[in-house]
Design a protein around this motif. Structure first.
Motif, PDB file in Angstrom:
ATOM      1  N   MET A  18       0.962  -1.322  -0.304  1.00  0.00           N
ATOM      2  CA  MET A  18       0.315  -0.185   0.155  1.00  0.00           C
ATOM      3  C   MET A  18       1.326   1.151  -0.258  1.00  0.00           C
ATOM      4  O   MET A  18       1.609   1.116   1.097  1.00  0.00           O
ATOM      5  N   PRO A  19       1.024   2.117  -1.395  1.00  0.00           N
ATOM      6  CA  PRO A  19       1.434   2.880  -1.331  1.00  0.00           C
ATOM      7  C   PRO A  19       1.146   4.244  -0.157  1.00  0.00           C
ATOM      8  O   PRO A  19       0.293   4.369  -0.337  1.00  0.00           O
ATOM      9  N   PRO A  20       2.199   5.083   0.059  1.00  0.00           N
ATOM     10  CA  PRO A  20       1.650   6.743   0.961  1.00  0.00           C
ATOM     11  C   PRO A  20       0.756   7.249  -0.510  1.00  0.00           C
ATOM     12  O   PRO A  20       1.008   7.140  -1.284  1.00  0.00           O
ATOM     13  N   VAL A  21       0.152   8.135   0.391  1.00  0.00           N
ATOM     14  CA  VAL A  21      -0.954   9.249  -1.274  1.00  0.00           C
ATOM     15  C   VAL A  21       0.376  10.119  -1.322  1.00  0.00           C
ATOM     16  O   VAL A  21       1.225  10.860  -0.667  1.00  0.00           O
ATOM     17  N   PRO A  22       0.226  10.678  -2.459  1.00  0.00           N
ATOM     18  CA  PRO A  22       0.869  11.716  -3.410  1.00  0.00           C
ATOM     19  C   PRO A  22       1.448  12.998  -2.187  1.00  0.00           C
ATOM     20  O   PRO A  22       0.446  13.385  -1.427  1.00  0.00           O
ATOM     21  N   PRO A  23       2.726  13.167  -2.249  1.00  0.00           N
ATOM     22  CA  PRO A  23       2.739  14.170  -1.662  1.00  0.00           C
ATOM     23  C   PRO A  23       1.758  15.172  -1.936  1.00  0.00           C
ATOM     24  O   PRO A  23       0.972  15.917  -3.483  1.00  0.00           O
ATOM     25  N   GLU A  24       1.497  16.506  -1.382  1.00  0.00           N
ATOM     26  CA  GLU A  24       0.436  18.001  -1.827  1.00  0.00           C
ATOM     27  C   GLU A  24       1.636  18.916  -1.020  1.00  0.00           C
ATOM     28  O   GLU A  24       1.633  18.872   0.154  1.00  0.00           O
ATOM     29  N   GLY A 151      11.827  31.632   6.735  1.00  0.00           N
ATOM     30  CA  GLY A 151      11.279  32.489   5.180  1.00  0.00           C
ATOM     31  C   GLY A 151      10.909  30.894   4.475  1.00  0.00           C
ATOM     32  O   GLY A 151      10.609  31.292   3.084  1.00  0.00           O
ATOM     33  N   ILE A 152      10.649  29.750   5.283  1.00  0.00           N
ATOM     34  CA  ILE A 152      10.122  29.032   3.818  1.00  0.00           C
ATOM     35  C   ILE A 152       8.369  29.012   3.333  1.00  0.00           C
ATOM     36  O   ILE A 152       7.481  28.940   4.649  1.00  0.00           O
ATOM     37  N   ALA A 153       7.927  28.826   2.379  1.00  0.00           N
ATOM     38  CA  ALA A 153       7.024  29.162   1.804  1.00  0.00           C
ATOM     39  C   ALA A 153       5.973  28.391   1.683  1.00  0.00           C
ATOM     40  O   ALA A 153       4.228  28.509   2.084  1.00  0.00           O
ATOM     41  N   GLN A 154       6.336  26.926   1.152  1.00  0.00           N
ATOM     42  CA  GLN A 154       5.139  25.900   1.545  1.00  0.00           C
ATOM     43  C   GLN A 154       6.319  24.446   1.591  1.00  0.00           C
ATOM     44  O   GLN A 154       7.390  23.990   2.081  1.00  0.00           O
ATOM     45  N   VAL A 155       5.418  23.871   2.339  1.00  0.00           N
ATOM     46  CA  VAL A 155       6.011  22.435   2.523  1.00  0.00           C
ATOM     47  C   VAL A 155       4.742  21.033   1.632  1.00  0.00           C
ATOM     48  O   VAL A 155       4.272  21.780   1.722  1.00  0.00           O
ATOM     49  N   ALA A 156       5.256  20.350   2.105  1.00  0.00           N
ATOM     50  CA  ALA A 156       5.450  19.117   0.986  1.00  0.00           C
ATOM     51  C   ALA A 156       4.693  18.018   2.467  1.00  0.00           C
ATOM     52  O   ALA A 156       5.288  17.741   3.905  1.00  0.00           O
ATOM     53  N   VAL A 157       2.949  17.552   2.746  1.00  0.00           N
ATOM     54  CA  VAL A 157       2.428  16.502   3.300  1.00  0.00           C
ATOM     55  C   VAL A 157       1.595  15.834   2.790  1.00  0.00           C
ATOM     56  O   VAL A 157       1.548  15.759   1.566  1.00  0.00           O
ATOM     57  N   ARG A 158       1.234  14.795   3.318  1.00  0.00           N
ATOM     58  CA  ARG A 158       0.803  13.899   2.722  1.00  0.00           C
ATOM     59  C   ARG A 158      -1.302  13.545   3.256  1.00  0.00           C
ATOM     60  O   ARG A 158      -0.801  13.555   4.888  1.00  0.00           O
ATOM     61  N   LEU A 159      -1.650  13.920   2.379  1.00  0.00           N
ATOM     62  CA  LEU A 159      -3.718  14.166   3.665  1.00  0.00           C
ATOM     63  C   LEU A 159      -4.242  13.270   2.187  1.00  0.00           C
ATOM     64  O   LEU A 159      -5.158  13.059   1.993  1.00  0.00           O
ATOM     65  N   HIS A 192      -8.972   7.672  -0.160  1.00  0.00           N
ATOM     66  CA  HIS A 192      -8.234   6.608   0.089  1.00  0.00           C
ATOM     67  C   HIS A 192      -8.988   5.594   1.094  1.00  0.00           C
ATOM     68  O   HIS A 192      -8.000   4.489   1.259  1.00  0.00           O
ATOM     69  N   LEU A 193      -8.938   6.248   2.285  1.00  0.00           N
ATOM     70  CA  LEU A 193      -9.763   5.326   3.433  1.00  0.00           C
ATOM     71  C   LEU A 193     -11.738   5.585   3.795  1.00  0.00           C
ATOM     72  O   LEU A 193     -11.720   7.445   3.933  1.00  0.00           O
ATOM     73  N   ILE A 194     -11.628   4.533   3.858  1.00  0.00           N
ATOM     74  CA  ILE A 194     -13.569   3.969   4.280  1.00  0.00           C
ATOM     75  C   ILE A 194     -13.523   4.356   5.590  1.00  0.00           C
ATOM     76  O   ILE A 194     -13.618   2.990   5.352  1.00  0.00           O
ATOM     77  N   LEU A 195     -14.716   4.617   5.884  1.00  0.00           N
ATOM     78  CA  LEU A 195     -15.109   4.328   7.438  1.00  0.00           C
ATOM     79  C   LEU A 195     -16.587   3.638   7.808  1.00  0.00           C
ATOM     80  O   LEU A 195     -17.469   4.299   6.985  1.00  0.00           O
ATOM     81  N   ARG A 196     -16.985   2.081   8.019  1.00  0.00           N
ATOM     82  CA  ARG A 196     -17.738   1.709   7.432  1.00  0.00           C
ATOM     83  C   ARG A 196     -18.964   0.274   8.945  1.00  0.00           C
ATOM     84  O   ARG A 196     -17.953   0.372   9.341  1.00  0.00           O
ATOM     85  N   PRO A 197     -20.216   0.894   9.150  1.00  0.00           N
ATOM     86  CA  PRO A 197     -20.372   0.310  10.065  1.00  0.00           C
ATOM     87  C   PRO A 197     -19.936  -1.097   9.847  1.00  0.00           C
ATOM     88  O   PRO A 197     -20.859  -1.146   8.740  1.00  0.00           O
ATOM     89  N   THR A 249      -0.156   8.082   5.419  1.00  0.00           N
ATOM     90  CA  THR A 249       0.831   9.074   5.444  1.00  0.00           C
ATOM     91  C   THR A 249       2.097   8.643   5.925  1.00  0.00           C
ATOM     92  O   THR A 249       2.932   9.963   4.864  1.00  0.00           O
ATOM     93  N   GLY A 250       2.569   7.406   5.769  1.00  0.00           N
ATOM     94  CA  GLY A 250       4.462   7.323   5.736  1.00  0.00           C
ATOM     95  C   GLY A 250       4.869   7.910   7.246  1.00  0.00           C
ATOM     96  O   GLY A 250       6.060   7.808   7.811  1.00  0.00           O
ATOM     97  N   ALA A 251       3.888   7.867   8.578  1.00  0.00           N
ATOM     98  CA  ALA A 251       3.776   8.626  10.228  1.00  0.00           C
ATOM     99  C   ALA A 251       4.232   7.286  10.717  1.00  0.00           C
ATOM    100  O   ALA A 251       4.006   6.067  10.261  1.00  0.00           O
ATOM    101  N   VAL A 252       5.227   7.604  11.177  1.00  0.00           N
ATOM    102  CA  VAL A 252       5.294   6.191  12.696  1.00  0.00           C
ATOM    103  C   VAL A 252       4.474   6.687  13.462  1.00  0.00           C
ATOM    104  O   VAL A 252       5.016   8.238  14.125  1.00  0.00           O
ATOM    105  N   PRO A 253       3.849   5.768  14.058  1.00  0.00           N
ATOM    106  CA  PRO A 253       3.206   5.547  15.555  1.00  0.00           C
ATOM    107  C   PRO A 253       4.130   6.236  16.512  1.00  0.00           C
ATOM    108  O   PRO A 253       5.168   5.720  17.141  1.00  0.00           O
ATOM    109  N   GLN A 254       4.262   6.687  18.092  1.00  0.00           N
ATOM    110  CA  GLN A 254       5.488   7.043  18.853  1.00  0.00           C
ATOM    111  C   GLN A 254       5.037   6.489  20.088  1.00  0.00           C
ATOM    112  O   GLN A 254       4.187   5.565  20.042  1.00  0.00           O
TER     113      GLN A 254
END
Length: 328
Positions: A18-24, A151-159, A192-197, A249-254
């Motif tokens: 499962m790949p991470p979502v593209p950067p934005e 003075g950085i105007a933009q950063v790349a995130v996965r949303l 990218h993710l659906i929550l259902r009962p 997201t590519g995050a690692v839980p703490q």
């Protein structure tokens, strides 16, 4: 018990490749709380040039050697600076106000000064290319402050886009807010993710509580099925939803490891969720596989005991994830 699918097997089949979502790219303010897709690095030295650390007169220290009240040294066209202002070319120190005297509008130094005194030189706070934040971290207010300094105007995130298609309004509200805290955008469009009962009540997952939860791939999206009760829903969110969001997201839980203040007993063959409360430098656990409203209100961390575990003795280390901010 043998008919239940192990938690690790469910996650493996759903998240394999499962790949991470593209950067934005986003402005830093809009990226607050989202997961960074790339390291944020200084584009230049910080500060980019020498700055005054105090109010005074910008001077060349070598010119003031031997200056004293008895032998004042005239200052040619001194430049007054305030904290944070760039030093004029040819100067390397800031003489404090009481280090000079004015006579008929002309200034003279009445004390000597060392090079660099009252000054922060270029690159003191950080060098070009130095990382301010790393990919996989959530953008925090601290990062936002540093990015502003640079003075950085933009950063790349996965949303990741998440659709919360649950029936219970309380579950909808909790799940949506929890997912936003992990960097999700709640939307109906192309999720990218659906929550259902859960639509059936036959246990199929070796997770306690939450044995009717499930995670699977449907086309390009992940689908997370949540049990109807709040305890099963919570267990499924942390056991299945948290790894799903980490993959997207590519995050690692703490993780924080502390010893247990008391022993915990666990059933073989089940992954069991444990709520934990901080007790000094140790974890005070609830009974594995049991979540009450009161215990949830007091909990500060969460852990999942593996199916091969029969429990842990008092004093044993247990790695746990913060319940309110799993990604930090």
């Amino acid at each position: 018990m043998t008919s239940l699918t192990p938690l690790d097997a469910c996650l493996a089949q759903a998240l394999a490749e499962m790949p991470p979502v593209p950067p934005e790219p986003l402005p830093p303010d809009a990226a607050l709380g989202l997961v960074l897709a790339a390291d944020v690095t200084l584009p230049h030295d910080l500060p980019p040039m020498a700055q005054a650390l105090r109010a005074g007169l910008a001077v060349a220290a070598f010119d003031l050697v031997g200056a004293s009240a008895q032998l004042p040294v005239p200052l040619a066209a001194p430049r007054r600076v305030l904290p944070g202002e760039a030093l004029p070319p040819g100067t390397d120190a800031v003489l404090p106000e009481d280090g000079a005297e004015a006579v008929a509008g002309l200034y003279a130094a009445i004390r000597s000064i060392a090079p660099g005194e009252g000054v922060r030189f270029a690159g003191h706070d950080g060098r070009a290319g130095e990382a301010l934040a790393h990919a996989g971290q959530c953008m925090t207010s601290r990062h936002l402050f540093l990015v502003g300094l640079a003075g950085i105007a933009q950063v790349a995130v996965r949303l990741p886009r998440v659709r919360v298609a649950l029936d219970d309004p309380a579950q909808v509200g909790f799940a949506a807010n929890w997912l936003r805290g992990l960097g999700a955008r709640i939307t109906e469009d192309a999720p990218h993710l659906i929550l259902r009962p859960a639509t059936h009540h036959t246990p199929r997952l070796a997770l306690s509580p939450g044995d009717t939860g499930w995670l699977e791939r449907m086309g390009a999206a992940l689908v997370l099925t949540l049990p109807p009760r709040f305890d099963g829903m919570l267990a499924a969110l942390y056991a299945l939803g948290l790894p799903a969001m980490a993959a997207l997201t590519g995050a690692v839980p703490q993780v924080e490891t502390r010893p247990l203040v008391r022993k915990v007993s666990s059933a073989l063959g089940l992954s069991e969720l444990v709520l934990l409360r901080s007790d000094g430098q140790a974890w005070d656990p609830t009974p594995p596989g049991t979540i009450t409203a009161g215990a949830l209100a007091r909990a500060q961390a969460i852990a999942i005991l593996p199916p091969e575990s029969e429990g842990l003795p008092a004093g044993a280390p247990l790695a746990a994830t913060p319940i309110d901010s799993p990604f930090g």
